[in-house]
Design an enzyme around this catalytic site. Structure first.
Site, PDB file in Angstrom:
ATOM      1  N   ASP A 220       0.837  -1.201   0.000  1.00 64.03           N
ATOM      2  CA  ASP A 220       0.000   0.000   0.000  1.00 64.03           C
ATOM      3  C   ASP A 220       0.873   1.251   0.000  1.00 64.03           C
ATOM      4  OD1 ASP A 220      -2.304   1.491   0.040  1.00 64.03           O
ATOM      5  OD2 ASP A 220      -2.703   1.205   2.176  1.00 64.03           O
ATOM      6  N   GLY A 221       0.321   2.338  -0.530  1.00 62.52           N
ATOM      7  CA  GLY A 221       1.010   3.625  -0.459  1.00 62.52           C
ATOM      8  C   GLY A 221       1.623   4.081  -1.772  1.00 62.52           C
TER       9      GLY A 221
ATOM     10  N   ARG B 182       0.288   7.607  -2.621  1.00 64.98           N
ATOM     11  CA  ARG B 182       0.866   8.656  -1.763  1.00 64.98           C
ATOM     12  C   ARG B 182       2.326   8.917  -2.126  1.00 64.98           C
ATOM     13  NH1 ARG B 182      -1.273   5.907   3.487  1.00 64.98           N
ATOM     14  NH2 ARG B 182      -1.908   4.429   1.886  1.00 64.98           N
TER      15      ARG B 182
ATOM     16  N   ARG C  74      -0.487   9.046 -10.118  1.00 65.52           N
ATOM     17  CA  ARG C  74      -0.544   7.854  -9.262  1.00 65.52           C
ATOM     18  C   ARG C  74       0.151   6.646  -9.886  1.00 65.52           C
ATOM     19  NH1 ARG C  74      -3.882   7.098  -5.345  1.00 65.52           N
ATOM     20  NH2 ARG C  74      -4.264   4.946  -5.952  1.00 65.52           N
TER      21      ARG C  74
ATOM     22  N   HIS D 292       2.786   3.089  -8.874  1.00 68.40           N
ATOM     23  CA  HIS D 292       2.695   1.653  -9.173  1.00 68.40           C
ATOM     24  C   HIS D 292       3.951   1.201  -9.917  1.00 68.40           C
ATOM     25  CE1 HIS D 292      -1.282   1.852  -7.642  1.00 68.40           C
ATOM     26  NE2 HIS D 292      -1.840   2.410  -8.702  1.00 68.40           N
TER      27      HIS D 292
ATOM     28  N   SER E  61      -7.335  -6.006  -5.921  1.00 64.78           N
ATOM     29  CA  SER E  61      -8.488  -6.604  -5.229  1.00 64.78           C
ATOM     30  C   SER E  61      -9.730  -6.561  -6.115  1.00 64.78           C
ATOM     31  CB  SER E  61      -8.753  -5.843  -3.924  1.00 64.78           C
ATOM     32  OG  SER E  61      -9.362  -4.606  -4.223  1.00 64.78           O
TER      33      SER E  61
ATOM     34  N   ASN F 203     -10.763  -3.116  -6.557  1.00 63.25           N
ATOM     35  CA  ASN F 203      -9.910  -2.171  -7.300  1.00 63.25           C
ATOM     36  C   ASN F 203     -10.426  -1.824  -8.700  1.00 63.25           C
ATOM     37  OD1 ASN F 203      -6.728  -3.308  -5.884  1.00 63.25           O
ATOM     38  ND2 ASN F 203      -8.047  -1.603  -5.255  1.00 63.25           N
TER      39      ASN F 203
ATOM     40  N   ARG G 158     -11.367   1.805  -9.516  1.00 67.68           N
ATOM     41  CA  ARG G 158     -10.379   2.868  -9.803  1.00 67.68           C
ATOM     42  C   ARG G 158     -10.523   3.329 -11.253  1.00 67.68           C
ATOM     43  NH1 ARG G 158      -5.073   2.230  -6.211  1.00 67.68           N
ATOM     44  NH2 ARG G 158      -6.151   1.590  -4.330  1.00 67.68           N
TER      45      ARG G 158
ATOM     46  N   ARG H 267      -5.524  -1.964   8.559  1.00 65.70           N
ATOM     47  CA  ARG H 267      -6.687  -2.686   8.024  1.00 65.70           C
ATOM     48  C   ARG H 267      -6.210  -3.974   7.365  1.00 65.70           C
ATOM     49  NH1 ARG H 267      -8.166   2.538   6.318  1.00 65.70           N
ATOM     50  NH2 ARG H 267      -7.041   2.385   4.351  1.00 65.70           N
TER      51      ARG H 267
ATOM     52  N   GLU I  60       0.676 -13.099  12.505  1.00 69.32           N
ATOM     53  CA  GLU I  60       1.204 -11.935  13.222  1.00 69.32           C
ATOM     54  C   GLU I  60       1.205 -10.764  12.232  1.00 69.32           C
ATOM     55  OE1 GLU I  60       2.017 -11.792  16.417  1.00 69.32           O
ATOM     56  OE2 GLU I  60       1.503 -13.898  16.660  1.00 69.32           O
TER      57      GLU I  60
HETATM   58  C1  FPP Z   1      -1.890   0.179  -3.282  1.00 70.44           C
HETATM   59  O1  FPP Z   1      -1.464   1.501  -3.380  1.00 70.44           O
HETATM   60  C2  FPP Z   1      -1.309  -0.637  -4.347  1.00 70.44           C
HETATM   61  C3  FPP Z   1      -2.017  -1.254  -5.325  1.00 70.44           C
HETATM   62  C4  FPP Z   1      -3.478  -1.202  -5.412  1.00 70.44           C
HETATM   63  C5  FPP Z   1      -1.361  -2.018  -6.404  1.00 70.44           C
HETATM   64  C6  FPP Z   1      -0.077  -2.714  -6.110  1.00 70.44           C
HETATM   65  C7  FPP Z   1       0.537  -3.108  -7.391  1.00 70.44           C
HETATM   66  C8  FPP Z   1       1.839  -3.041  -7.735  1.00 70.44           C
HETATM   67  C9  FPP Z   1       2.900  -2.682  -6.803  1.00 70.44           C
HETATM   68  C10 FPP Z   1       2.277  -3.336  -9.133  1.00 70.44           C
HETATM   69  C11 FPP Z   1       1.933  -4.676  -9.727  1.00 70.44           C
HETATM   70  C12 FPP Z   1       2.226  -5.822  -8.870  1.00 70.44           C
HETATM   71  C13 FPP Z   1       2.955  -6.948  -9.166  1.00 70.44           C
HETATM   72  C14 FPP Z   1       2.925  -8.083  -8.205  1.00 70.44           C
HETATM   73  C15 FPP Z   1       3.799  -7.116 -10.352  1.00 70.44           C
HETATM   74  P1  FPP Z   1      -2.534   2.672  -3.496  1.00 70.44           P
HETATM   75  O2  FPP Z   1      -2.638   3.032  -4.929  1.00 70.44           O
HETATM   76  O3  FPP Z   1      -3.815   2.255  -2.862  1.00 70.44           O
HETATM   77  O4  FPP Z   1      -1.810   3.786  -2.671  1.00 70.44           O
HETATM   78  P2  FPP Z   1      -2.490   4.960  -1.799  1.00 70.44           P
HETATM   79  O5  FPP Z   1      -3.214   4.279  -0.677  1.00 70.44           O
HETATM   80  O6  FPP Z   1      -1.307   5.745  -1.339  1.00 70.44           O
HETATM   81  O7  FPP Z   1      -3.378   5.709  -2.745  1.00 70.44           O
END
Ligand code: FPP
Length: 260
Positions: free
Chosen positions: A37-38, A41, A50, A54, A82, A85, A88, A207, A220
């Site tokens: 996550d993050g 941000r 954004r 990623h 998810s 998601n 989005r 969460r 854990e």
């Molecule tokens: C959450 O950050 C992250 C995601 C929803 C996507 C995670 C995906 C990747 C890192 C790339 C693809 C993955 C693989 C395994 C190759 P957010 O966008 O919710 O961040 P925020 O809470 O700061 O807005």
């Protein structure tokens, strides 16, 4: 794996090497699950769109997958997308899918070199055919590997998984009298895998976000303020060390952390 193995691939005298020296290799978490996550941000802090968060997050994925396999973790599950998601913006969804495809193509060699077996957990059949083809290709190419199981949770929801498992149990003709927790777990996407011992969440949110709801019953939880694109192997080592200091009770009396 052993400390000697790890010291062959971490930089001598580095912070990682120092952390690695403190890890008890007989008590590693068998299964590490990560809520990445993050990313948004991280990008916002740099006034970037954004999707750049990623993109940067892929470097963290690369580092953590390789480090987990080399450390001796048996199963690593990363939460990439998810069932929620899809809400989005379409461009963000498209970028995530494109990044995933590119990652699997470019990292296949690393997966094979590290004896890693890849699998998707989630409603794979609902994904676009080009994405599925890439996932199926990577899974087939790595299916004979005997090292770490690497799960990417994609189009994944914990509740959806439980519903899917219940449907599969019914389809398999399991009678209500025959159903117990062990039998039910055999219908989950993670059938045959140990449950996560350690659940890591980046970016400070407290969460579980519909992630592996059944499987994390006794995991854990370790939350770090570090945003996913900044997460690297030293953070993984930090999490493992924190896990090894926990006392696991499983609803009973205190027992030390033991290998899964
Ligand atoms: C959450 O950050 C992250 C995601 C929803 C996507 C995670 C995906 C990747 C890192 C790339 C693809 C993955 C693989 C395994 C190759 P957010 O966008 O919710 O961040 P925020 O809470 O700061 O807005």
């Amino acid at each position: 794996m052993s400390l000697e193995d790890v010291l062959t691939w971490v930089e001598r005298g580095s912070a990682e090497a120092e952390l690695a020296r403190q890890i008890d290799f007989d008590r590693l978490p068998a299964h590490v699950a990560i809520i990445m996550d993050g990313n948004g941000r991280w990008a916002a802090q740099r006034s970037l769109p954004r999707v750049q968060g990623h993109r940067a997050g892929i470097d963290s994925v690369r580092d953590v997958v390789e480090a987990s396999a080399r450390l001796g973790v048996q199963v690593l599950t990363l939460y990439a997308f998810s069932v929620e998601n899809w809400k989005r913006p379409p461009t963000e969804v498209a970028t995530l899918m494109a990044l995933l495809k590119r990652y699997l193509r470019s990292e296949l060699r690393m997966l094979l070199d590290n004896n890693i077996r890849f699998k998707v957990v989630g409603r794979e059949h609902e994904l676009a055919p080009d994405v599925r083809d890439e996932l199926v290709f990577a899974a087939r190419q790595t299916e004979l590997n005997t090292g770490m199981q690497f799960n990417i949770a994609l189009n994944y929801g914990g509740r959806a998984e439980v519903v899917d498992a219940a449907r599969r149990a019914i389809e398999a003709g399991v009678h209500a009298d025959e159903l117990d927790e062990e039998r039910f777990a055999g219908f989950l996407y993670t059938a045959g895998q140990p449950d996560p011992d350690l659940l890591i969440r980046t970016s400070g949110e407290m969460r579980v976000s519909n992630f592996l709801l059944w499987q994390i019953a006794y995991a854990e939880i370790w939350v770090t303020e570090t945003l996913w694109p900044d997460f690297r192997r030293q953070h993984l080592f930090d999490a493992v060390l924190a896990y090894q200091k926990r006392e696991r009770r499983y609803g009973g009396i205190a027992r030390p952390v033991v290998a899964g």
